[in-house]
Design an enzyme around this catalytic site. Structure first.
Site, PDB file in Angstrom:
ATOM      1  N   HIS A 219       0.814  -1.219   0.000  1.00  0.00           N
ATOM      2  CA  HIS A 219       0.000   0.000   0.000  1.00  0.00           C
ATOM      3  C   HIS A 219       0.844   1.264   0.000  1.00  0.00           C
ATOM      4  CE1 HIS A 219      -3.957  -1.840   0.350  1.00  0.00           C
ATOM      5  NE2 HIS A 219      -3.414  -2.741   1.163  1.00  0.00           N
ATOM      6  N   GLU A 249      -8.903   5.157  -6.176  1.00  0.00           N
ATOM      7  CA  GLU A 249      -7.963   5.581  -7.210  1.00  0.00           C
ATOM      8  C   GLU A 249      -8.655   6.377  -8.308  1.00  0.00           C
ATOM      9  OE1 GLU A 249      -9.172   1.292  -8.269  1.00  0.00           O
ATOM     10  OE2 GLU A 249      -8.874   2.543  -6.499  1.00  0.00           O
TER      11      GLU A 249
END
Length: 339
Positions: A219, A249
């Protein structure tokens, strides 16, 4: 006189005299200097040049103190020139301004006294409340414990409120506004576009294969990409353009006065730059990143903000299905075609 002349010269040379009070102060100094040098008329001309700042309004007007000083210096120069009538008139003006200052000071003292009285009353009430609270407590230790717990709660609430205010409009990772702010910004922009008969384009962007980056590199690498994309948008968009983190995203751009064709070109330029970028962190080098994007223009057909966003989302979905790494523009026609 020599020192006064030097100081006036320095003030004029500095170019920093811009506020009305500063201008009147400098003019008074010039007038007194000229009078001391025997040129009374030059001193009076310097004072006469201050009329715009003596008669102005609001922030462009000199303060009462400076207007008093101006009248006083003018009376001194007129008296030195032998113009007693004009000097007396200037003295009367000074007296009127002084009386106005005195009235203001009196009002201020009265207000201060009223505030002091209110403060004392509030302090008295506070003391009474504290006494009642102490009487209701079983012991000083219990009161201290309760106060400590209350302080912690207050600190927690204040921290939560600050965090909520920050989260309400801002995404800390990317430095962009968030979706809530998007929902507040889009409706007025659409109304302005309709009122001005100007185009407004919405672009919805999705970083390609972002989950794979998280799964393969962790991450931290994903966060690095999100922060870098936010930085790219902040650096490349116009001042009038708005960029938002749409969620995860996904990102959203609002481009006022930009038609669909121009919006697609601008987004394609962002895509080209994003593809050419290399991101390195903790020994990891990520290259060839891409994104998919859908563009929708408000156009002449009235629609709701939600419909415009859905149109851009639909174009984004087509771009992803077509192989990702591309920008598609939604077109409102009978076939709902996308190009």
């Amino acid at each position: 006189l020599a020192l006064g002349g030097e100081l006036v010269h320095k003030a004029l040379a500095s170019g920093a005299v811009t506020l009305p009070d500063e201008r009147v102060e400098l003019a008074s100094a010039q007038a007194l200097l000229a009078c001391g040098q025997g040129d009374i008329d030059a001193g009076l001309r310097a004072l006469a040049g201050m009329t715009p700042w003596l008669d102005g309004q609001g922030d462009s007007r000199a303060s009462l103190r400076m207007r008093c000083q101006h009248a006083q210096v003018r009376s001194e120069l007129l008296e030195a020139r032998g113009d007693s009538a004009a000097a007396l008139q200037a003295v009367r003006e000074w007296q009127q301004l002084q009386a106005e200052r005195a009235r203001d000071a009196s009002r201020a003292r009265y207000q201060a006294a009223m505030l002091q009285t209110e403060l004392l009353e509030l302090q008295h009430r506070l003391e009474e409340n504290m006494a009642q609270r102490r009487a209701a407590e079983r012991s000083r230790a219990a009161l201290a414990a309760a106060n400590e717990q209350l302080s912690r709660k207050i600190a927690e609430v204040q921290a939560l409120q600050a965090a909520l205010r920050e989260q309400a409009t801002h995404d800390a990772l990317t430095g962009l506004a968030n979706r809530r702010h998007l929902n507040d910004s889009l409706p007025p922009l659409m109304k302005a576009a309709q009122r001005q008969r100007a185009p407004l384009s919405v672009v919805v962007i999705d970083l390609d294969h972002f989950k794979a980056v998280n799964d393969e590199h962790g991450h931290a690498a994903g966060d690095m990409l999100l922060a870098a994309f936010g930085r790219l948008l902040r650096e490349r968009l116009r001042g009038s353009d708005l960029a938002f983190r749409y969620g995860g995203e996904e990102f959203c751009l609002l481009l006022p006065r930009t038609g669909g064709t121009d919006a697609r070109g601008k987004t394609q330029a962002l895509l080209d730059e994003w593809r050419a970028s290399v991101f390195e962190a903790d020994g990891i080098a990520l290259r060839g990143q891409s994104f998919s994007a859908g563009v929708a223009e408000s156009g002449a057909t009235p629609m709701t903000p939600a419909a415009l966003l859905n149109l851009a989302d639909h174009a984004l979905l087509k771009a992803k299905r077509a192989g990702r790494g591309r920008v598609l523009t939604a077109v409102l026609d009978s076939n709902a075609a996308l190009r």
